[in-house]
Design an enzyme around this catalytic site. Structure first.
Site, PDB file in Angstrom:
ATOM      1  N   LYS A   1       0.836  -1.209   0.000  1.00 10.76           N
ATOM      2  CA  LYS A   1       0.000   0.000   0.000  1.00 10.76           C
ATOM      3  C   LYS A   1       0.870   1.257   0.000  1.00 10.76           C
ATOM      4  O   LYS A   1       0.559   2.240  -0.659  1.00 10.76           O
ATOM      5  CB  LYS A   1      -0.927  -0.010   1.224  1.00 10.76           C
TER       6      LYS A   1
ATOM      7  N   GLN B   1      -5.010  -1.924   9.459  1.00  8.17           N
ATOM      8  CA  GLN B   1      -4.771  -3.226   8.829  1.00  8.17           C
ATOM      9  C   GLN B   1      -5.351  -4.344   9.699  1.00  8.17           C
ATOM     10  O   GLN B   1      -5.054  -4.428  10.881  1.00  8.17           O
ATOM     11  CB  GLN B   1      -3.253  -3.419   8.621  1.00  8.17           C
TER      12      GLN B   1
ATOM     13  N   ASP C   1     -11.465   2.061   3.305  1.00  9.96           N
ATOM     14  CA  ASP C   1     -11.712   0.619   3.139  1.00  9.96           C
ATOM     15  C   ASP C   1     -13.204   0.352   2.896  1.00  9.96           C
ATOM     16  O   ASP C   1     -13.581  -0.738   2.468  1.00  9.96           O
ATOM     17  CB  ASP C   1     -11.298  -0.129   4.423  1.00  9.96           C
TER      18      ASP C   1
END
Ligand code: NDP
Length: 280
Positions: free
Chosen positions: A51, A95, A118
Site C-alpha cells: 500500500k 490493517q 476501506d
C-alpha cells in the site's frame, strides 16, 4: 479460459489516480493515507508495504503507524481519533486482523466515515446498500472493474458469490445486484453448492479454500473471479479456483497471484483520492 489482464487494468487505474493527485496538489491539497498496523503479522507487513508503494507511485503521501501487538483497544482508538481530527489526513486504514484483545468491529466503527477508505464502517456499508455515494470496499469494487474490463455483461446475468464475509462476499453480492445481476450467495451451509456454482455466468470465489472450485463447478463460457489467496502445500500462493483444471473451458478467469489482489490495491488509491477531493 483466458486470463483477464488485471495488471494492465490496475496500472491504468493507478495512473488515473496519480493524475488526480497531481491536480489536487496544484490546488494545494496533498492527499494523505494513514495506515495503522498493530503487531507483526507477516502477511499484514507485506500488504502494508504494498500500500505504501502504491501511494508513492500515485503521489499520495502515506504515513505508517506501527503499534506493538499488546496495544490496548483504548490506545488504538485514541490514535484513530487523532487522525479523524487531523484535516491533513484524508484516509485512515487499520490493517486487519487485529490482536485478540482488540474488538475489530469497535475499531472499524471509530473511523470517520468520511475517511473510511476501506469502506468498512456501518455508514458506508449502509450507503452502499441503498445506492448512495460512498466508499466502496476495495476488493469487491475491484472485482466489478475486472468484470467490466473483460467485457462480461452483468445486467440480467446469473451471478454466484461463494463466501459471505463482510469484507468480500456480502458487498460483492450487493455490487452485483446494483449492476442488475441475479445474485445467489453460497456459504459453508449451502446445499448443492457445486450445482449452483455451475449455473453461474459470473462466479466469484471468496472462501479461502485452496483450489476448491474445479471444472465441474464452472459453466462453459463463464467469467470466474478468484478472490482467494491461499498458501498451498507446495508453499506457493493459490486461489480458491483450480485454474489449471479450467484450462480447456471457454470464458475468462483472474489469475492468483496477480489478479484481484492488484485491483484491491488500486481501488484503495481511488478511494483515497476521492476522500482527499471531498475533504478539500
Ligand atoms: P472469511 O474467512 O471471512 O469468509 C469465508 C467465507 O467462505 C465464509 O462466508 C464461509 O462460510 C465461506 N466458506 C468457507 N469454506 C467454505 C466451503 N467449503 N464451502 C462454502 N463456503 C465456504 O474470508 P474472507 O472473505 O475475508 O476472504 C476469502 C478469501 O479471499 C481468503 O482466501 C482471503 O485471503 C482472500 N482475500 C483476498 C483479497 C484480495 O485482495 N485478493 C482481499 C480479501 C480477502 P460461513 O459464513 O458459512 O462460515
Amino acid at each position: 479460459m483466458e486470463r483477464i489482464d488485471a495488471k494492465a487494468l490496475a496500472a491504468r487505474i493507478k495512473a488515473d489516480a496519480a493524475r488526480q493527485a497531481e491536480e489536487l496538489r496544484r490546488q494545494g491539497v496533498v492527499p494523505k493515507l494513514s495506515v495503522i498496523l498493530v503487531g507483526e503479522d507477516p502477511a499484514s507487513e507485506v500488504y502494508v508495504r504494498g500500500k505504501q508503494r502504491d501511494c508513492a507511485e500515485c503521489g499520495i503521501e502515506s504515513e505508517l503507524l506501527r503499534l506493538p501487538a499488546d496495544t490496548s483497544e483504548a490506545a488504538l482508538l485514541a490514535e484513530i481519533a487523532r487522525r479523524n481530527a487531523d484535516s491533513g489526513v484524508h484516509g485512515i486504514l487499520v490493517q486487519l486482523p487485529l490482536p485478540p484483545q482488540i474488538d475489530e468491529q469497535r475499531v472499524i466503527e471509530a473511523i470517520s466515515p468520511e475517511k473510511d477508505v476501506d469502506g468498512f464502517t456501518p455508514i458506508n456499508v449502509g450507503r452502499m446498500l441503498i445506492g448512495e455515494d460512498c466508499f466502496l470496499p476495495c476488493t469487491p469494487a475491484g472485482c466489478i472493474e475486472l468484470l467490466r474490463a473483460s467485457g462480461t455483461p452483468i445486467a440480467g446475468k446469473r451471478a454466484v458469490v461463494l463466501g459471505r464475509s463482510n469484507i468480500v462476499g456480502k458487498p460483492m453480492a450487493l455490487l452485483l445486484l446494483r449492476e442488475n445481476a441475479t445474485v445467489t450467495v453460497c456459504h459453508s451451509k449451502t446445499e448443492n453448492l457445486a450445482k449452483i456454482a455451475s449455473e453461474a455466468d459470473i462466479l466469484v470465489a471468496a472462501i479461502g479454500r485452496d483450489r476448491f472450485v474445479g471444472a465441474g463447478m464452472v459453466k462453459d463460457g463463464a467469467t470466474v473471479i478468484d478472490v482467494g489467496i491461499n498458501r498451498g502445500p507446495d508453499g506457493k500462493l493459490h486461489g480458491d479456483v483450480d485454474e489449471a483444471a479450467l484450462a480447456t473451458k471457454a470464458g475468462w478467469i483472474t489469475p492468483v497471484p496477480g489478479g484481484v489482489g492488484l485491483m484491491t490495491r488500486a481501488m484503495l488509491m481511488v478511494n483515497t483520492i476521492k476522500a482527499a477531493q471531498k475533504g478539500r
